[in-house]
Design an enzyme around this catalytic site. Structure first.
Site, PDB file in Angstrom:
ATOM      1  N   HIS A  14       0.991  -1.319  -0.015  1.00 42.58           N
ATOM      2  CA  HIS A  14      -0.098   0.026  -0.151  1.00 42.58           C
ATOM      3  C   HIS A  14       1.003   1.422  -0.023  1.00 42.58           C
ATOM      4  O   HIS A  14       1.536   1.552   1.184  1.00 42.58           O
ATOM      5  CB  HIS A  14      -0.935   0.053   1.538  1.00 42.58           C
ATOM      6  CG  HIS A  14      -2.042   1.015   1.256  1.00 42.58           C
ATOM      7  ND1 HIS A  14      -3.048   1.229   2.065  1.00 42.58           N
ATOM      8  CD2 HIS A  14      -1.974   2.509   0.865  1.00 42.58           C
ATOM      9  CE1 HIS A  14      -3.768   2.155   1.881  1.00 42.58           C
ATOM     10  NE2 HIS A  14      -3.005   3.207   1.108  1.00 42.58           N
ATOM     11  N   HIS A  16       1.174   5.111  -2.151  1.00 47.17           N
ATOM     12  CA  HIS A  16       1.007   5.904  -3.598  1.00 47.17           C
ATOM     13  C   HIS A  16       1.973   6.547  -3.851  1.00 47.17           C
ATOM     14  O   HIS A  16       2.820   7.381  -3.153  1.00 47.17           O
ATOM     15  CB  HIS A  16      -0.121   6.898  -2.917  1.00 47.17           C
ATOM     16  CG  HIS A  16      -1.266   6.462  -2.298  1.00 47.17           C
ATOM     17  ND1 HIS A  16      -2.479   6.036  -3.013  1.00 47.17           N
ATOM     18  CD2 HIS A  16      -1.528   5.904  -1.158  1.00 47.17           C
ATOM     19  CE1 HIS A  16      -3.469   5.725  -2.297  1.00 47.17           C
ATOM     20  NE2 HIS A  16      -2.625   5.395  -0.953  1.00 47.17           N
ATOM     21  N   HIS A 194      -9.774   1.376  -1.135  1.00 48.93           N
ATOM     22  CA  HIS A 194      -9.598   1.826   0.060  1.00 48.93           C
ATOM     23  C   HIS A 194     -10.845   1.650   0.721  1.00 48.93           C
ATOM     24  O   HIS A 194     -11.756   2.058   0.010  1.00 48.93           O
ATOM     25  CB  HIS A 194      -9.009   3.255   0.226  1.00 48.93           C
ATOM     26  CG  HIS A 194      -7.632   3.713  -0.153  1.00 48.93           C
ATOM     27  ND1 HIS A 194      -7.096   3.085  -0.993  1.00 48.93           N
ATOM     28  CD2 HIS A 194      -6.876   4.315   0.619  1.00 48.93           C
ATOM     29  CE1 HIS A 194      -5.702   3.521  -1.079  1.00 48.93           C
ATOM     30  NE2 HIS A 194      -5.486   4.246  -0.083  1.00 48.93           N
ATOM     31  N   GLU A 197     -11.323   3.482   6.056  1.00 48.75           N
ATOM     32  CA  GLU A 197     -10.274   4.443   6.654  1.00 48.75           C
ATOM     33  C   GLU A 197     -11.026   5.514   7.436  1.00 48.75           C
ATOM     34  O   GLU A 197     -10.727   5.474   8.745  1.00 48.75           O
ATOM     35  CB  GLU A 197      -9.404   5.154   5.623  1.00 48.75           C
ATOM     36  CG  GLU A 197      -8.391   6.031   6.081  1.00 48.75           C
ATOM     37  CD  GLU A 197      -7.604   6.493   4.898  1.00 48.75           C
ATOM     38  OE1 GLU A 197      -8.099   6.500   3.846  1.00 48.75           O
ATOM     39  OE2 GLU A 197      -6.363   7.047   5.000  1.00 48.75           O
ATOM     40  N   ASP A 275       1.717   4.099   3.040  1.00 48.53           N
ATOM     41  CA  ASP A 275       0.715   4.731   2.447  1.00 48.53           C
ATOM     42  C   ASP A 275       1.242   5.921   1.613  1.00 48.53           C
ATOM     43  O   ASP A 275       1.625   5.669   0.349  1.00 48.53           O
ATOM     44  CB  ASP A 275      -0.484   5.299   3.491  1.00 48.53           C
ATOM     45  CG  ASP A 275      -1.672   5.578   3.073  1.00 48.53           C
ATOM     46  OD1 ASP A 275      -1.886   5.391   1.680  1.00 48.53           O
ATOM     47  OD2 ASP A 275      -2.375   6.047   3.730  1.00 48.53           O
ATOM     48  N   ASP A 276       1.664   7.112   2.361  1.00 49.33           N
ATOM     49  CA  ASP A 276       2.191   8.308   1.795  1.00 49.33           C
ATOM     50  C   ASP A 276       3.381   8.479   2.662  1.00 49.33           C
ATOM     51  O   ASP A 276       3.396   9.684   3.481  1.00 49.33           O
ATOM     52  CB  ASP A 276       1.281   9.469   1.911  1.00 49.33           C
ATOM     53  CG  ASP A 276      -0.049   8.987   0.872  1.00 49.33           C
ATOM     54  OD1 ASP A 276       0.035   8.983  -0.209  1.00 49.33           O
ATOM     55  OD2 ASP A 276      -1.085   8.550   1.375  1.00 49.33           O
TER      56      ASP A 276
HETATM   57  N1  ADE Z   1      -4.486   9.059  -1.539  1.00 54.73           N
HETATM   58  C1  ADE Z   1      -3.248   8.805  -1.166  1.00 54.73           C
HETATM   59  N2  ADE Z   1      -3.319   8.604   0.151  1.00 54.73           N
HETATM   60  C2  ADE Z   1      -4.460   8.129   0.651  1.00 54.73           C
HETATM   61  C3  ADE Z   1      -5.173   7.527   1.746  1.00 54.73           C
HETATM   62  N3  ADE Z   1      -4.586   7.338   2.615  1.00 54.73           N
HETATM   63  N4  ADE Z   1      -6.703   7.678   1.784  1.00 54.73           N
HETATM   64  C4  ADE Z   1      -7.271   8.045   0.788  1.00 54.73           C
HETATM   65  N5  ADE Z   1      -6.602   8.258  -0.624  1.00 54.73           N
HETATM   66  C5  ADE Z   1      -5.266   8.501  -0.553  1.00 54.73           C
HETATM   67 ZN    ZN Z   2      -3.752   4.843   0.726  1.00 52.61          ZN
END
Ligand code: ADE
Ligand code: ZN
Length: 335
Positions: A14, A16, A194, A197, A275-276
């Site tokens: 996971h 991005h 997703h 969350e 994630d990011d």
């Molecule tokens: N785009 C990038 N990170 C995300 C996340 N955690 N939830 C939803 N969209 C995303």
């Molecule tokens: Zn994500």
């Protein structure tokens, strides 16, 4: 424990690619493309990374991605992430990319996919890191728009393994994308999304029953519903959990209160992911390190998490087995 985690062979499921955009590289690419960004220094950018919710983050994330113009930009972004994988013993990664973030700004789909996929090819050869791509639809846009993206992907089908669903969750339930998921599956893409969350457990049900997903991204709020937990287990579907993302976006107030261990104890198949990473304070190893400390995870727990990351990847069974054997040997020697 830190050394054990750093050397542990693992996969990231996971991630991005736009969320891996480090401030220093953002400045470099912005300058190269003569685009001004509303910050004067890396420190200023980092100060701006304080979020109360998912939408706060997304606003800044889309702004950052807007300096990416050329194939070289997408190559550099992706290769920079893959170098970090190699340094962390991430042996395999499944990278999400958001075509609409770029096509909406007039960047061609092929510029995005060619830059990203070329970096993946070079990384496989030079760094020994394998990767697969997940094309993610932006859920705040319409299903019609997602259909356009699906069509744009056709000439590049051999480079894309799965489709995902990301961006603003609340108010954009999985059912909004029923038809485009059906069409994507027909084209041979594996569906993930997703769900849970910020959205509640109904969103996870919809992702399972309507979108027919094979992996749940996040899924924290699945814990609201015992029947749902049993259903996820019955279908043998894994959750890609992102601890530092959860605290950065206030999905979880404190890592010590993170439900990851509870999820494992319930028999759910959990993986750890970043994630990011450029926005949430750490790469995947930092996620392992901080959650291990917060929840007192054992080496066996960490081994199980890494094992799930290979087991629930979309690799072919032969490659999966090679990685699982590598992990098994590592654990035998270091437990
Ligand atoms: N785009 C990038 N990170 C995300 C996340 N955690 N939830 C939803 N969209 C995303
Ligand atoms: Zn994500």
């Amino acid at each position: 424990m830190k050394k054990f985690i750093e050397n542990l062979p693992k996969a990231e499921l996971h991630l991005h690619i736009e969320g891996s955009f480090e401030p220093a590289l953002m400045f470099k690419i912005a300058n190269r493309n003569k685009i001004s960004i509303p910050y004067n220094s890396v420190e200023e950018i980092e100060k701006a990374y304080k979020f109360n919710c998912l939408q706060d983050f997304l606003d800044i994330y889309y702004q950052g991605a807007s300096v990416l113009i050329t194939e070289q930009d997408f190559f550099d972004l992706t290769y920079s992430y893959l170098q970090k994988c190699a340094a962390q013993n991430v042996r395999h990664t499944e990278i999400m990319f958001d075509p609409q973030t770029h096509t909406e700004r007039g960047i061609a789909f092929e510029t995005v996919i060619n830059g990203i996929s070329k970096a993946c090819e070079v990384a496989k050869e030079k760094l020994g890191v394998t990767s697969l791509l997940i094309m993610s639809y932006l859920r705040h846009l319409s299903e019609e728009d997602a259909f356009k993206t699906l069509e744009q992907s056709f000439p590049f089908k051999d480079k894309i393994t799965a489709v995902g669903l990301d961006s603003s969750e609340k108010g954009n339930p999985p059912s909004k994308f029923k038809n485009v998921y059906e069409a994507s599956i027909k084209e041979g893409y594996i569906p993930v999304a997703h769900a849970g969350e910020e959205g509640n457990s109904d969103y996870v049900w919809e992702a399972l029953d309507i979108l027919k997903i094979k992996r749940i991204d996040h899924g924290n709020n699945a814990l609201q519903d015992e029947t749902l937990i049993e259903e996820i287990k019955k279908r043998d579907i894994a959750l890609t959990v992102c601890p530092l993302s959860n605290t950065a976006l206030q999905v979880v107030t404190d890592l010590k209160k993170h439900p990851l261990k509870k999820m494992m104890n319930l028999g759910l198949k959990i993986t750890i992911n970043s994630d990011d990473p450029a926005y949430f304070g750490g790469q995947v190893n930092q996620n392992y390190i901080e959650i291990q400390e917060a929840l007192n995870l054992t080496k066996k727990d960490l081994y199980e998490l890494a094992k799930n990351s290979f087991q629930y990847s979309f690799l072919d069974s032969k490659t999966k087995q090679i990685y699982l054997n590598e992990l098994e040997n590592y654990y035998k020697l270091n437990s």
